[in-house]
Enzyme design. Structure first.
Site, PDB file in Angstrom:
ATOM      1  N   HIS A  14       0.857  -1.187   0.000  1.00 28.51           N
ATOM      2  CA  HIS A  14       0.000   0.000   0.000  1.00 28.51           C
ATOM      3  C   HIS A  14       0.895   1.240   0.000  1.00 28.51           C
ATOM      4  O   HIS A  14       1.680   1.438   0.945  1.00 28.51           O
ATOM      5  CB  HIS A  14      -0.901   0.017   1.235  1.00 28.51           C
ATOM      6  CG  HIS A  14      -1.878  -1.109   1.282  1.00 28.51           C
ATOM      7  ND1 HIS A  14      -3.142  -1.031   0.736  1.00 28.51           N
ATOM      8  CD2 HIS A  14      -1.765  -2.356   1.813  1.00 28.51           C
ATOM      9  CE1 HIS A  14      -3.770  -2.176   0.927  1.00 28.51           C
ATOM     10  NE2 HIS A  14      -2.962  -3.001   1.580  1.00 28.51           N
ATOM     11  N   HIS A 136      -8.397 -10.674  -0.861  1.00 31.80           N
ATOM     12  CA  HIS A 136      -8.473 -10.457   0.587  1.00 31.80           C
ATOM     13  C   HIS A 136      -9.454 -11.498   1.110  1.00 31.80           C
ATOM     14  O   HIS A 136     -10.667 -11.371   0.942  1.00 31.80           O
ATOM     15  CB  HIS A 136      -8.960  -9.038   0.904  1.00 31.80           C
ATOM     16  CG  HIS A 136      -9.026  -8.756   2.375  1.00 31.80           C
ATOM     17  ND1 HIS A 136      -8.153  -7.901   3.013  1.00 31.80           N
ATOM     18  CD2 HIS A 136      -9.840  -9.242   3.355  1.00 31.80           C
ATOM     19  CE1 HIS A 136      -8.426  -7.860   4.305  1.00 31.80           C
ATOM     20  NE2 HIS A 136      -9.457  -8.671   4.538  1.00 31.80           N
ATOM     21  N   ASP A 248       2.276  -6.246   2.833  1.00 28.14           N
ATOM     22  CA  ASP A 248       1.035  -5.562   3.215  1.00 28.14           C
ATOM     23  C   ASP A 248       1.357  -4.335   4.054  1.00 28.14           C
ATOM     24  O   ASP A 248       0.608  -3.978   4.976  1.00 28.14           O
ATOM     25  CB  ASP A 248       0.084  -6.504   3.972  1.00 28.14           C
ATOM     26  CG  ASP A 248      -1.329  -5.918   4.123  1.00 28.14           C
ATOM     27  OD1 ASP A 248      -1.674  -5.008   3.343  1.00 28.14           O
ATOM     28  OD2 ASP A 248      -2.059  -6.354   5.026  1.00 28.14           O
TER      29      ASP A 248
END
Length: 375
Positions: A14, A136, A248
């Site tokens: 991210h 996810h 992540d």
């Protein structure tokens, strides 16, 4: 002691946007050659045109000397079209499509509500284009316990999906349970794989509460029992090609983590490689400890003493996990550049300060043994 390995990629990252993007991207580009960039912005990256525009913003935010390559993804919705998948493949910029069940995590409110109905033509086009679906893996049914949502997702969504579309390539992102390990290992190699984070290798759910509530250890999927952490460690140090690095890394400002409704996400980009090395080294130390126990047993009880079987040392498997398994699954070339991990203790800052606020990294204030640097 030093290790020189092929420069890794981050297969789940991210980077955010705006000032936050500019603040955090050097921490990833310093260590990783490529990164699969998550599309859950506001608004989400739902089209190829938006992905290309976001890619340009990332490249513009990189340090001048960086060779980091962002690999873009699309955010799957109930209205995504098969033609959009064709455009994505043709662009050369998009490398996967992300499935967020609506409401599962940060900025997932626009996610999928009807996977086997409205999204089925898109999934079939993914098979045609040989483009991975990045998952996810949690259900969002409020009646399902938060610690069981990954297992229920496997049983009710992922397993039926693989049975219906056996040629669909799937990455189960940030796995957290022994159930996920068993599922990935049961699938055909080369079609289903999993990314693994530093936090799910090193922390269990006790880490959320030790010494009081610990908001900087809060992520989704949430940390699980110790038995699940151990299962994930065993999977990654086994040498299986089905598991690979995906941090992540999910930065949030400190004030948004330490609030009445704290954000989910752990910022681990500055420490990820140090922590992965720690996991693999500790397995080697465990092996050495058993050898010493065997030597002691022989001395005390003679040749008839029962020997403990040592596990295989794991440091030799670190490079495949960090640098080979990911590109092999995605059908991309392995990197040719190298990075060095030195046994040089360094202290993780308590926070990183920027003009807009501060971000607390994973392992803040701790001393780590392994330090990465370019060769």
């Amino acid at each position: 002691m030093e290790l020189t390995i092929t420069r890794p990629d981050d297969w789940h990252l991210h980077l955010r946007d705006g000032d936050l993007l500019k603040a955090v991207i050097p921490h990833s580009s310093n260590h990783f050659r490529r990164g699969i960039v998550m599309p859950n912005l506001k608004p989400p990256i739902t089209t190829t045109a938006a992905a290309v525009s976001y890619r340009e913003a990332i490249l513009k935010a990189l340090p001048a000397s960086s060779d980091f390559t962002p690999l873009m993804t699309l955010y799957l919705t109930d209205t995504t079209s098969p033609n959009e998948i064709k455009l994505a493949r043709k662009s050369g910029a998009v490398f996967g499509v992300k499935l967020y069940p609506a409401g599962a995590t940060t900025n997932s409110q626009d996610g999928v509500t009807d996977l086997f109905g409205k999204c089925l033509p898109v999934l079939e086009e993914l098979v045609e284009q040989n483009m991975p679906l990045l998952v996810h893996g949690e259900v969002t049914d409020p009646s399902v316990d938060v610690f069981d949502r990954e297992k229920v997702f496997i049983d009710t969504v992922l397993r039926p999906l693989i049975e219906r579309l056996p040629l669909l390539k799937v990455v189960m992102e940030h796995i957290t349970t022994a159930d996920a390990v068993r599922f990935v290992e049961s699938c055909k190699e080369g079609f289903v794989a999993a990314t693994v984070t530093p936090q799910h290798l090193l922390l269990n759910r006790n880490s959320l509460f030790q010494g009081g509530l610990q908001p900087h250890n809060y992520c989704l999927p949430v940390l699980k029992r110790e038995m699940h952490r151990q299962a994930i460690v065993s999977a990654v140090i086994s040498g299986s090609k089905r598991f690979f690095l995906g941090t992540d890394s999910a930065p949030h400002e400190k004030r948004n983590k330490e609030s009445s409704c704290g954000c989910a996400g752990i910022f681990n980009a500055p420490v990820a490689l140090s922590l992965y090395a720690k996991v693999f080294e500790e397995m080697l130390i465990s092996c050495q400890s058993l050898v010493q126990q065997n030597i002691t047993a022989l001395r005390l009880r003679g040749a008839g003493a029962r020997m403990l079987a040592p596990p295989a040392g794991a440091l030799d498997k670190l490079e495949a996990f960090t640098s080979f398994n990911g590109p092999d699954f995605y059908g991309l070339p392995r990197n040719t550049s190298k990075i060095k991990l030195s046994k040089t203790p360094w202290e993780v800052p308590n926070s990183y300060r920027f003009s807009f606020g501060e971000i607390v990294p994973m392992s803040a204030g701790q001393t780590l043994k392994w330090k990465p640097s370019f060769v």
